[in-house]
Structure formats: structure tokens, C-alpha cells
Write a protein that holds these residues in place. Structure first.
Motif, PDB file in Angstrom:
ATOM      1  N   MET A   6      23.818 -23.882  57.480  1.00  0.00           N
ATOM      2  CA  MET A   6      23.478 -23.621  55.720  1.00  0.00           C
ATOM      3  C   MET A   6      24.818 -24.326  55.098  1.00  0.00           C
ATOM      4  O   MET A   6      25.841 -25.049  55.817  1.00  0.00           O
ATOM      5  N   THR A   7      24.375 -24.423  54.095  1.00  0.00           N
ATOM      6  CA  THR A   7      25.141 -25.453  52.998  1.00  0.00           C
ATOM      7  C   THR A   7      25.124 -24.356  51.980  1.00  0.00           C
ATOM      8  O   THR A   7      24.747 -23.418  51.030  1.00  0.00           O
ATOM      9  N   ARG A   8      26.108 -25.368  51.359  1.00  0.00           N
ATOM     10  CA  ARG A   8      26.216 -24.384  49.769  1.00  0.00           C
ATOM     11  C   ARG A   8      25.370 -24.397  49.239  1.00  0.00           C
ATOM     12  O   ARG A   8      25.739 -23.441  48.191  1.00  0.00           O
ATOM     13  N   VAL A  33      33.134 -19.124  49.897  1.00  0.00           N
ATOM     14  CA  VAL A  33      33.637 -18.438  49.100  1.00  0.00           C
ATOM     15  C   VAL A  33      33.789 -17.127  48.957  1.00  0.00           C
ATOM     16  O   VAL A  33      34.243 -16.335  48.670  1.00  0.00           O
ATOM     17  N   ASP A  34      31.895 -16.825  49.093  1.00  0.00           N
ATOM     18  CA  ASP A  34      31.593 -16.101  48.925  1.00  0.00           C
ATOM     19  C   ASP A  34      31.120 -14.623  49.734  1.00  0.00           C
ATOM     20  O   ASP A  34      30.394 -14.835  50.657  1.00  0.00           O
ATOM     21  N   PHE A  64      42.669 -24.236  50.141  1.00  0.00           N
ATOM     22  CA  PHE A  64      42.835 -23.500  50.220  1.00  0.00           C
ATOM     23  C   PHE A  64      41.173 -21.976  49.895  1.00  0.00           C
ATOM     24  O   PHE A  64      41.935 -20.949  50.901  1.00  0.00           O
ATOM     25  N   ALA A  65      40.650 -22.300  49.376  1.00  0.00           N
ATOM     26  CA  ALA A  65      38.892 -21.407  48.897  1.00  0.00           C
ATOM     27  C   ALA A  65      38.785 -21.525  50.587  1.00  0.00           C
ATOM     28  O   ALA A  65      38.150 -20.659  51.042  1.00  0.00           O
ATOM     29  N   GLY A  70      37.424 -19.232  52.911  1.00  0.00           N
ATOM     30  CA  GLY A  70      36.296 -19.136  53.916  1.00  0.00           C
ATOM     31  C   GLY A  70      36.391 -19.213  55.034  1.00  0.00           C
ATOM     32  O   GLY A  70      35.673 -17.909  55.899  1.00  0.00           O
ATOM     33  N   VAL A  71      37.414 -19.224  55.572  1.00  0.00           N
ATOM     34  CA  VAL A  71      36.881 -19.285  57.542  1.00  0.00           C
ATOM     35  C   VAL A  71      37.478 -17.587  57.641  1.00  0.00           C
ATOM     36  O   VAL A  71      36.951 -16.853  58.735  1.00  0.00           O
TER      37      VAL A  71
END
Length: 227
Positions: A6-8, A33-34, A64-65, A70-71
């Protein structure tokens, strides 16, 4: 075994030809981030495990995002789905006084304080998945440009963030698969090509006492200690 990448943006990543028969791509954006969108994407593909390889980039988000929040979003999705999370982190995350940590942490831009972010991301994985321990954190050293010649025979696994070294992308992929298939849970490991072994800080001994080698990538995890 096959993977869904998967990619952004939802655009297919550039992959070596030899990997394409076992990997398909998810044709919709999956931005780490979502949190809601990430969980929905995992549900759509009926994920049986999650491998998190995302990191900060000039277009994809700050440290940090991506490396922290995200993690955490991926760990939350893994918890909701009841599946294993393998996080690809970085060597030296536990060594803020080391030269490597300080240099990497001061890259600036979207990469600013990336080691701090990775450290916080690891801590969130351990916290979110504390009950099931259904995770593995893999810390590679610098990625080498030369493909593996001997596969797992060249790889050493360690713990304690004392010893590290370089590793190729195909070797790292093998380690990730080993982490997925191993019956061990809740552990953090460093992985590198044995010939590149070096101390993370000058005062450390060159042997940590936790070195492991094996004749299979799954076997590398046989003696790992849980966090």
C-alpha cells in the motif's frame, strides 16, 4: 505467502521484477496518518498481518507524523484485526548518545528528530499491543546496495541495541518474513550482515552475548527474548 503493498497515493511502487509474482498493490490511497482510512484498507484486503515499512519523506509526512503516530495507527489497526504487526524501525533507537543517533536525528526538514520519533513509535507499539504481544520490532542497520549472495547464512540477529551493521534489502525482507512466521512474540531485534558487525558506541564490547545465526530466517528468532 503473498503480500499486498500500500502507498500514500495509491500508485504502484517501483518493485524489482523478481518480487512481482508474490506482491500485488492496493489501488487506493492508504495514508498511515489517517487511522480510520488505514484500518479500512486493512479490512478491505482481509489482512492476516501488517508489515510497517513507512518512514518520513519529503512528500509523505514528517517523522512524528509517520514514524511515531503512523506507527501507532498501524498498531491500533493490528489490535482491532487481531493480527501480527512487524515494525521495521532502525538500529540505535535506544542509544540517543551515539554518534549515529545524533547525526540521523539532525537531518532537518521532514526528517528532523526522526530517531526520537522512531523511539516513540516503538514505545507505542509495545503499549498498544501489550496484552497480546503480537508484534516484532526489527531494527536494520544501513541498507546495502549489494544483493545477498548467501541469504540467511550471512545474517546475524542481536538484541540490546549494542551491535549492528549493514544489511541488504532482500536480506531484510527475509528477516521480516521470518518475524511474521516465527511463533515468538513481543520482541525487539537488531539485524545485520555478520561481516559488517560493529559496536553502536565505542565503550561497548563487540559481543553482546545475544548473537544468533540460523539456517533459516524463521530460525533466527528461535532464541529471542521478549521485551
Amino acid at each position: 505467502m503473498y503480500g499486498v503493498t500500500m502507498t500514500r497515493t495509491g500508485k504502484p511502487p517501483v518493485l524489482p521484477a523478481y518480487t512481482k509474482e508474490n506482491i500485488v498493490y492496493y489501488p487506493e490511497p492508504a495514508d498511515v496518518v489517517d487511522a480510520d482510512g488505514l484500518l479500512a484498507a486493512m479490512q478491505n484486503v482481509h489482512a492476516s498481518a501488517i508489515v510497517y515499512c513507512s518512514s518520513a519523506s519529503s512528500k509523505g509526512g514528517t517523522a512524528f507524523a509517520v514514524d511515531d503516530q503512523g506507527v501507532a495507527n498501524a498498531a491500533t489497526a493490528a489490535k482491532a484485526l487481531g493480527v501480527r504487526l512487524v515494525l521495521v524501525s532502525a538500529l540505535g533507537v535506544d542509544r540517543p548518545d551515539s554518534k549515529g543517533y545524533k547525526m540521523t536525528n539532525s537531518l532537518g526538514g521532514n526528517y528532523d528528530k526522526i530517531m526520537d520519533a522512531k523511539r516513540q513509535g516503538e514505545e507505542k507499539v509495545r503499549s498498544i499491543l501489550a496484552k497480546t504481544k503480537n508484534y516484532m520490532i526489527v531494527r536494520p542497520g544501513p541498507l546495502l546496495g549489494v544483493k545477498s549472495k548467501n541469504g540467511v547464512a550471512d545474517i546475524e540477529l542481536n538484541q540490546g541495541d549494542i551491535i549492528g551493521g549493514g544489511i541488504s534489502r532482500d536480506e531484510l525482507a527475509g528477516v521480516v518474513v521470518g518475524a511474521l512466521l516465527s511463533d515468538k512474540k513481543g520482541a525487539t531485534v537488531e539485524v545485520y550482515r555478520g561481516k559488517t558487525r560493529q559496536k553502536i558506541q565505542p565503550e561497548f564490547d563487540i559481543s553482546s552475548g545475544n548473537e544468533a545465526t540460523a539456517d533459516s530466517y524463521v530460525g533466527l528468532f528461535e532464541s529471542v527474548k521478549s521485551d
